[in-house]
Write an enzyme that holds these catalytic residues in place. Structure first.
Site, short mmCIF file in Angstrom:
data_model
loop_
_atom_site.label_atom_id
_atom_site.label_comp_id
_atom_site.label_asym_id
_atom_site.label_seq_id
_atom_site.Cartn_x
_atom_site.Cartn_y
_atom_site.Cartn_z
N THR A 8 0.81 -1.22 0.00
CA THR A 8 0.00 0.00 0.00
C THR A 8 0.85 1.28 0.00
OG1 THR A 8 -1.47 1.29 1.44
CG2 THR A 8 -0.11 -0.31 2.52
N ASP A 9 0.25 2.37 -0.47
CA ASP A 9 0.93 3.68 -0.40
C ASP A 9 1.07 4.17 1.03
OD1 ASP A 9 -1.79 4.23 0.05
OD2 ASP A 9 -1.96 5.77 -1.49
N GLU A 10 0.28 3.57 1.94
CA GLU A 10 0.29 4.07 3.32
C GLU A 10 1.63 3.83 4.02
OE1 GLU A 10 -3.14 3.67 5.72
OE2 GLU A 10 -4.46 3.31 4.02
N TYR A 18 -1.84 -0.45 11.00
CA TYR A 18 -2.04 -1.13 9.70
C TYR A 18 -0.85 -0.88 8.79
CZ TYR A 18 -3.46 -1.48 4.81
OH TYR A 18 -3.48 -1.76 3.45
N LYS A 35 2.24 -3.41 7.18
CA LYS A 35 2.49 -3.55 5.74
C LYS A 35 3.93 -3.15 5.42
CE LYS A 35 -0.13 -4.55 2.96
NZ LYS A 35 -0.56 -5.89 2.45
N1 LIG Z 1 -8.16 -1.49 -0.51
C1 LIG Z 1 -7.20 -0.65 -0.86
O1 LIG Z 1 -7.48 0.50 -1.25
C2 LIG Z 1 -5.77 -1.08 -0.86
C3 LIG Z 1 -4.80 -0.20 -1.36
C4 LIG Z 1 -3.46 -0.63 -1.39
C5 LIG Z 1 -3.13 -1.89 -0.94
N2 LIG Z 1 -4.09 -2.71 -0.44
C6 LIG Z 1 -3.67 -4.06 0.00
O2 LIG Z 1 -4.34 -4.98 -0.85
C7 LIG Z 1 -4.60 -6.19 -0.14
C8 LIG Z 1 -6.08 -6.52 -0.26
O3 LIG Z 1 -6.83 -5.43 0.31
P1 LIG Z 1 -8.41 -5.44 0.29
O4 LIG Z 1 -8.85 -4.04 0.33
O5 LIG Z 1 -8.89 -6.36 -0.77
O6 LIG Z 1 -8.70 -6.10 1.72
P2 LIG Z 1 -9.98 -6.91 2.23
O7 LIG Z 1 -10.03 -6.69 3.69
O8 LIG Z 1 -11.18 -6.58 1.41
O9 LIG Z 1 -9.63 -8.42 1.91
C9 LIG Z 1 -8.63 -9.12 2.61
C10 LIG Z 1 -8.88 -10.61 2.45
O10 LIG Z 1 -7.83 -11.31 3.14
C11 LIG Z 1 -8.41 -12.34 3.93
N3 LIG Z 1 -7.52 -12.58 5.07
C12 LIG Z 1 -7.21 -11.71 6.08
N4 LIG Z 1 -6.33 -12.28 6.93
C13 LIG Z 1 -6.08 -13.51 6.44
C14 LIG Z 1 -5.25 -14.59 6.87
N5 LIG Z 1 -4.51 -14.49 7.99
N6 LIG Z 1 -5.22 -15.72 6.13
C15 LIG Z 1 -5.99 -15.84 5.01
N7 LIG Z 1 -6.79 -14.87 4.56
C16 LIG Z 1 -6.83 -13.71 5.27
C17 LIG Z 1 -9.77 -11.83 4.32
O11 LIG Z 1 -10.66 -12.88 4.66
C18 LIG Z 1 -10.21 -11.09 3.06
O12 LIG Z 1 -10.84 -11.95 2.15
C19 LIG Z 1 -4.16 -5.93 1.31
O13 LIG Z 1 -2.90 -6.52 1.49
C20 LIG Z 1 -4.06 -4.42 1.41
O14 LIG Z 1 -3.07 -4.06 2.31
C21 LIG Z 1 -5.40 -2.33 -0.39
#
Ligand SMILES: NC(=O)c1ccc[n+]([C@@H]2O[C@H](COP(=O)([O-])OP(=O)(O)OC[C@H]3O[C@@H](n4cnc5c(N)ncnc54)[C@H](O)[C@@H]3O)[C@@H](O)[C@H]2O)c1
Length: 321
Positions: free
Chosen positions: A126-128, A153, A157
């Site tokens: 993430t950008d965070e 969080y 990351k």
């Molecule tokens: N949403 C955003 O805007 C964004 C931006 C940049 C990066 N990200 C990164 O992208 C990735 C996905 O984000 P998202 O928004 O889809 O999140 P989300 O919370 O919608 O989905 C996360 C998924 O991971 C699963 N999960 C969590 N812990 C787990 C574990 N220990 N074992 C197995 N499964 C597990 C959850 O059940 C869920 O299905 C993350 O790593 C997040 O840091 C998200």
């Protein structure tokens, strides 16, 4: 050259992961994919179009911190793509432990397996990790910006990114990292700003906006994020990090009012609430490297993607109850 791949996707029942599973299996009809997901509150197995993928797709309900299971799944894969994470900043402020376990220890666990079996690995970050930019600057983060995570969080990351780089340097694992800006699109949990605004507005409920809503986020349509991850995986540019952004900076309050306009709802639904502790003010990423090295570009405009996102939630409200 092998024309088909066996993918191991983690967190593929969550927001970005499920969009990626759908994107990949629709585009590559010879590939197979195992989705390891613990199925937390943020997930829904129905986000994946599993009915049309048949035996090419399998969901394994499991935690990525389970060493034995991950070892067995990794060794039968060509590429591991890690989306699994606890992803909501507010929850990390209330209790950091699940974030440390999933976002840091979970990545350590995967790293041990990809190292042992020499399997390609991509981390979705993430950008965070870079912290916050002032509102009154034009600066953007690049791949060489210093890490400065400011909440539990983003700290987990950031820690995972460091651990991956240490494994690349020490053990020569075949890994890449992408750090993307804020995603929006179908299948996002209603705790996040855009789905929450749409769902509350549809039900004529108040829409909480932190502080005065002046925080700036750099919005990326989730399908553009999927195509960026695809390019990075296929490039096999091991050791590289790429920033993913469509360079769409918007104030939170402007995103909320755009949604209200699309839905034909009144701005009176907006309720300004106490700001999140340590709230980051502005995120902005420079995606030049990804564009230059891999000829990636975002193809969805913010306005049209926001409109289709609103339509998706309006038409599929049952998925988010
Ligand atoms: N949403 C955003 O805007 C964004 C931006 C940049 C990066 N990200 C990164 O992208 C990735 C996905 O984000 P998202 O928004 O889809 O999140 P989300 O919370 O919608 O989905 C996360 C998924 O991971 C699963 N999960 C969590 N812990 C787990 C574990 N220990 N074992 C197995 N499964 C597990 C959850 O059940 C869920 O299905 C993350 O790593 C997040 O840091 C998200």
């Amino acid at each position: 050259m092998v024309r088909w791949m066996r993918l191991l996707v983690t967190g593929g029942a969550g927001f970005i992961g499920s969009n990626f599973v759908n994107y990949w299996l629709l585009k590559y009809p010879d590939d197979s994919l195992i989705n390891v997901d613990k199925l937390t509150y943020a997930s829904n197995p129905e986000y994946v179009k599993h009915h049309i993928f048949g035996s090419r797709y399998k969901l394994v309900r499991e935690d990525i911190t389970n060493r034995e299971v991950m070892d067995d799944l990794v060794k039968r894969s060509d590429v591991v793509v890690n989306f699994a994470a606890e992803s909501h900043v507010d929850n990390s402020i209330a209790s950091a432990e699940p974030f440390v376990r999933s976002n840091y220890f979970g990545v350590f666990n995967i790293l041990e397996s990809v190292r042992r079996y020499d399997v390609q690995f991509h981390q979705v970050s993430t950008d965070e990790v870079y912290g916050s930019l002032p509102l009154d600057s034009d600066r953007k983060f690049t791949e060489s910006s210093a890490y400065n995570p400011r909440n539990p969080y983003s700290a987990t990351k950031a820690a995972a990114d460091h651990l991956i780089r240490s494994y690349i340097n020490t053990y020569g694992i075949h890994a890449t990292i992408s750090n993307s800006s804020n995603n929006f699109g179908p299948y996002q949990h209603r705790e996040k700003l855009i789905p929450k605004t749409i769902i509350n507005a549809m039900n004529n409920r108040r829409i909480p906006v932190y502080g005065d809503g002046s925080q700036v986020r750099d919005w990326l349509y989730v399908k553009d994020h999927c195509s960026a991850i695809e390019k990075i995986i296929l490039s096999k540019n091991y050791g590289e990090t790429y920033l993913v952004s469509a360079e769409n900076e918007r104030r939170n309050i402007d995103v909320v009012t755009s949604i209200l306009r699309i839905l034909g709802k009144s701005k009176d639904l907006i309720e300004f609430v106490d700001d999140r502790p340590g709230h980051d003010v502005r995120y902005a990423l420079d995606p030049s490297k990804l564009k230059r090295h891999l000829s990636w570009k975002a193809v969805h405009s913010f306005e049209s993607a926001l409109k289709s996102t609103v339509e998706h939630y309006v038409n599929n409200l049952n998925l988010y109850m």
